[in-house]
Structure formats: structure tokens, C-alpha cells
Design a protein around this motif. Sequence first.
Motif, mmCIF file in Angstrom:
data_model
loop_
_atom_site.group_PDB
_atom_site.id
_atom_site.type_symbol
_atom_site.label_atom_id
_atom_site.label_comp_id
_atom_site.label_asym_id
_atom_site.label_seq_id
_atom_site.Cartn_x
_atom_site.Cartn_y
_atom_site.Cartn_z
ATOM 1 N N ALA A 274 -48.134 105.012 40.899
ATOM 2 C CA ALA A 274 -47.645 104.315 39.709
ATOM 3 C C ALA A 274 -47.169 105.279 38.637
ATOM 4 O O ALA A 274 -46.313 104.931 37.808
ATOM 5 C CB ALA A 274 -48.749 103.417 39.144
ATOM 6 N N MET A 275 -47.709 106.495 38.635
ATOM 7 C CA MET A 275 -47.270 107.496 37.665
ATOM 8 C C MET A 275 -45.803 107.862 37.889
ATOM 9 O O MET A 275 -45.110 108.277 36.960
ATOM 10 C CB MET A 275 -48.163 108.735 37.749
ATOM 11 C CG MET A 275 -49.575 108.489 37.199
ATOM 12 S SD MET A 275 -50.770 109.777 37.638
ATOM 13 C CE MET A 275 -50.221 111.120 36.587
ATOM 14 N N VAL A 276 -45.310 107.683 39.119
ATOM 15 C CA VAL A 276 -43.911 107.950 39.425
ATOM 16 C C VAL A 276 -43.007 106.937 38.719
ATOM 17 O O VAL A 276 -41.944 107.277 38.201
ATOM 18 C CB VAL A 276 -43.679 107.902 40.949
ATOM 19 C CG1 VAL A 276 -42.196 108.100 41.276
ATOM 20 C CG2 VAL A 276 -44.540 108.943 41.661
ATOM 21 N N ASP A 277 -43.450 105.690 38.686
ATOM 22 C CA ASP A 277 -42.634 104.589 38.139
ATOM 23 C C ASP A 277 -42.945 104.265 36.680
ATOM 24 O O ASP A 277 -42.344 103.347 36.122
ATOM 25 C CB ASP A 277 -42.861 103.313 38.962
ATOM 26 C CG ASP A 277 -42.286 103.423 40.365
ATOM 27 O OD1 ASP A 277 -41.370 104.242 40.563
ATOM 28 O OD2 ASP A 277 -42.760 102.700 41.259
ATOM 29 N N ARG A 278 -43.867 104.983 36.071
ATOM 30 C CA ARG A 278 -44.327 104.595 34.732
ATOM 31 C C ARG A 278 -43.201 104.442 33.702
ATOM 32 O O ARG A 278 -43.204 103.454 32.939
ATOM 33 C CB ARG A 278 -45.390 105.575 34.218
ATOM 34 C CG ARG A 278 -45.885 105.224 32.817
ATOM 35 C CD ARG A 278 -47.212 105.879 32.512
ATOM 36 N NE ARG A 278 -47.255 107.264 32.900
ATOM 37 C CZ ARG A 278 -48.385 107.977 32.986
ATOM 38 N NH1 ARG A 278 -49.547 107.409 32.698
ATOM 39 N NH2 ARG A 278 -48.365 109.239 33.335
ATOM 40 N N PRO A 279 -42.219 105.343 33.628
ATOM 41 C CA PRO A 279 -41.153 105.137 32.638
ATOM 42 C C PRO A 279 -40.441 103.794 32.811
ATOM 43 O O PRO A 279 -40.173 103.089 31.827
ATOM 44 C CB PRO A 279 -40.212 106.319 32.897
ATOM 45 C CG PRO A 279 -41.088 107.379 33.475
ATOM 46 C CD PRO A 279 -42.059 106.631 34.334
ATOM 47 N N VAL B 80 -50.089 102.763 33.517
ATOM 48 C CA VAL B 80 -49.807 102.295 32.155
ATOM 49 C C VAL B 80 -51.110 102.011 31.415
ATOM 50 O O VAL B 80 -51.284 102.398 30.248
ATOM 51 C CB VAL B 80 -48.923 101.032 32.192
ATOM 52 C CG1 VAL B 80 -48.792 100.424 30.802
ATOM 53 C CG2 VAL B 80 -47.541 101.357 32.767
ATOM 54 N N THR B 81 -52.055 101.357 32.080
ATOM 55 C CA THR B 81 -53.333 101.002 31.443
ATOM 56 C C THR B 81 -54.147 102.235 31.072
ATOM 57 O O THR B 81 -54.700 102.314 29.976
ATOM 58 C CB THR B 81 -54.152 100.112 32.389
ATOM 59 O OG1 THR B 81 -53.418 98.917 32.658
ATOM 60 C CG2 THR B 81 -55.495 99.753 31.764
ATOM 61 N N PHE B 82 -54.216 103.216 31.975
ATOM 62 C CA PHE B 82 -55.006 104.414 31.709
ATOM 63 C C PHE B 82 -54.345 105.319 30.677
ATOM 64 O O PHE B 82 -55.012 106.089 29.993
ATOM 65 C CB PHE B 82 -55.238 105.203 33.003
ATOM 66 C CG PHE B 82 -56.110 104.506 34.011
ATOM 67 C CD1 PHE B 82 -57.192 103.737 33.613
ATOM 68 C CD2 PHE B 82 -55.844 104.609 35.361
ATOM 69 C CE1 PHE B 82 -58.001 103.091 34.532
ATOM 70 C CE2 PHE B 82 -56.643 103.978 36.308
ATOM 71 C CZ PHE B 82 -57.729 103.217 35.891
ATOM 72 N N GLY B 83 -53.011 105.253 30.578
ATOM 73 C CA GLY B 83 -52.298 106.042 29.579
ATOM 74 C C GLY B 83 -52.549 107.524 29.725
ATOM 75 O O GLY B 83 -52.448 108.091 30.812
ATOM 76 N N LYS B 84 -52.932 108.177 28.621
ATOM 77 C CA LYS B 84 -53.131 109.627 28.647
ATOM 78 C C LYS B 84 -54.365 110.036 29.440
ATOM 79 O O LYS B 84 -54.577 111.226 29.710
ATOM 80 C CB LYS B 84 -53.237 110.161 27.214
ATOM 81 C CG LYS B 84 -54.469 109.679 26.454
ATOM 82 C CD LYS B 84 -54.508 110.281 25.057
ATOM 83 C CE LYS B 84 -55.758 109.841 24.289
ATOM 84 N NZ LYS B 84 -55.816 110.445 22.938
ATOM 85 N N PHE C 20 -52.603 91.395 35.831
ATOM 86 C CA PHE C 20 -53.871 92.115 35.835
ATOM 87 C C PHE C 20 -53.640 93.561 35.408
ATOM 88 O O PHE C 20 -52.704 94.213 35.873
ATOM 89 C CB PHE C 20 -54.494 92.057 37.233
ATOM 90 C CG PHE C 20 -55.902 92.581 37.295
ATOM 91 C CD1 PHE C 20 -56.888 92.081 36.462
ATOM 92 C CD2 PHE C 20 -56.242 93.581 38.197
ATOM 93 C CE1 PHE C 20 -58.192 92.559 36.522
ATOM 94 C CE2 PHE C 20 -57.539 94.069 38.268
ATOM 95 C CZ PHE C 20 -58.520 93.554 37.433
ATOM 96 N N ALA C 21 -54.488 94.083 34.535
ATOM 97 C CA ALA C 21 -54.273 95.410 33.953
ATOM 98 C C ALA C 21 -54.375 96.536 34.974
ATOM 99 O O ALA C 21 -53.702 97.559 34.853
ATOM 100 C CB ALA C 21 -55.266 95.650 32.810
ATOM 101 N N ILE C 22 -55.230 96.359 35.980
ATOM 102 C CA ILE C 22 -55.370 97.375 37.023
ATOM 103 C C ILE C 22 -55.189 96.688 38.379
ATOM 104 O O ILE C 22 -56.156 96.450 39.116
ATOM 105 C CB ILE C 22 -56.742 98.093 36.942
ATOM 106 C CG1 ILE C 22 -56.985 98.635 35.525
ATOM 107 C CG2 ILE C 22 -56.808 99.253 37.935
ATOM 108 C CD1 ILE C 22 -58.324 99.318 35.347
ATOM 109 N N PRO C 23 -53.953 96.341 38.726
ATOM 110 C CA PRO C 23 -53.724 95.623 39.989
ATOM 111 C C PRO C 23 -54.096 96.441 41.213
ATOM 112 O O PRO C 23 -54.297 95.900 42.299
ATOM 113 C CB PRO C 23 -52.217 95.328 39.950
ATOM 114 C CG PRO C 23 -51.646 96.362 39.032
ATOM 115 C CD PRO C 23 -52.697 96.598 37.995
#
Length: 294
Positions: free
Chosen positions: A191-196, A208-212, A142-145
Amino acid sequence: MDPTFPVSLSHRLGLYMRLVRLDKPIGILLLVWPTLWALWAASKGGPSLYFVFAFVMGTVLMRSAGCGINDYFDRDVDLHVERTRDRVLTSGLISGREALGVTLALTLLALLLILPMNHLVWALSVVAVFLSVTYPKFKRFFAIPQAYLGIAFGFGIPMAYAAVLETVPLEGWIMLAANIFWAIAYDTEYAMVDRPDDLKLGLRTSAVTFGKWDVAAVGVCYAATLALLGVVGAMLDYGWAYAAGLAGAAAIAVRHLWWIRHRDRAACFRAFLHNTWFGFSVFAGIFVQTTLLG
């Protein structure tokens, strides 16, 4: 008897506590506050001591069980994420069978707490367990779990209403919707912490889904949370105390947006942890409005 037995048992229990994150209470608090919102609102400021005990302890147990099942399903993925590679299951300090056993035991203990309650609470508890068990798999596609997480984390809301009123009125479902948006906000910060790492592994998260547009999306979700909670307050004819609680939560949300504006990993994690004060501010407004002002 083996003299090392007590030491070994103590060590094992310590590992189980780490598995279920009892050393990291932020997850418990993020579940407890919405449950207390609903419990105080449904009871008009006078919940029974048993309901307070049962829902707080049930939240602790189910959050812990959720951590256990989450780590079981994520044990291979967590190995490749900087923040999670040292978890006790991922690092091999306990087995998958042990993790499942701890999860089952905690779930059964939580279910025992609702035995004195009505049949609607029992039915909703089945849904709550289903949400907890399926979230780790749901987040794989799912794109936004975080939206699904918001339902799972907020399901104490309809259960609390059901326990007190034997029904779930419209404001209870609106409060749940508010919690979904709040969960998307704070878990996107997380999630921004783990994004890389998530990008390397091809995992789906809201960051990841929201991106910038991630910071803007967090702001929109905070705004939606407060707007929906405002609707709840209007439906219940709440006054200045509740409004002050929401105003405090809004100020906290603005502070979080300021912290995460540069997407620094430490700042994003700080904002995530600080969300307990958002939940507390809302609860303080409900508590003063219902219990102190009546």
C-alpha cells in the motif's frame, strides 16, 4: 470455420490470465505458504497427496477468482491509480460480465476440489468464498482493510486443519491470527507504493492510516507474526528446526524494514514481493521439524 478463431480464443484466454494475475504469482505464493504451514502441522508432516494437490490448486483458483472480483469492484477506482490503470478490465479489453463469468467458473472449480472432504471443510469453504467476495467492498470503509485481507488470505489454515483432523484446534486459530499480522505487514508495504494515489482518491489503506508510523507498524506486525508462530511451535512441542525457520523469517523481516525505511516506492514493492521467502522460511522449519525429524 473462421481461421482467426484459434488466434482470437488464444488472445482472449491471455486477457483472462492477466485478469486473474497468473502472470504475477506472488499472490498465489502468499496464500499457499500459510496453507502448507497448516497442512504439514495438522498432519504431523505426512499430508495425503490429494490434500496437497487440492489445497494448492484450490489456492491458485481462489486467489485468481479473488483478483477477478476485486478488479470488477475496483474498475472505476483503478483508472486513477498509476499501477492499475492498465488492467484488462479497467482499460476495457474485457467486459465486466466476462470478469464475473471467469470469477464464477474459477470458484466452482475450487469448490469441486473439496467435495471428497468432510462437512466442516464444506462449511468453512462458504466462509472463504464470502471473505473473497466481500473484501473489495470492505476495504472501501475499513481503516485497516489488510486485517480483513489477512483473514481471507489465511482461511486455508482452518480449512487444512479441518480436512486433516475434522476440527480446528486452538493452534490453528493462533496460526490464522499470525497470518493476519503478516498480511498487514506485507500489504502495508504494498500500500505504501500506492499511497500518493490513494490519498488523492480518499481511499482507506493501512499505509494511509498508519501515516508516518507506517514503517514502525510494519515492524510491530512482523514481530507479532513471529511471536504468535512461536506460540504455535511451543504448543506443538517443536524444536530447533522450527526455531531456525522462524529465525530465518525474522532476518528477512529485518531486511524488509531496512528496504522500506525511506519509503521509496520501488523499494517498498521489492519488500512486498520478497515476502514469499518469509513464508517459505516458516514452512521450511515446519517441514524439517515434522517430516524429516518426526
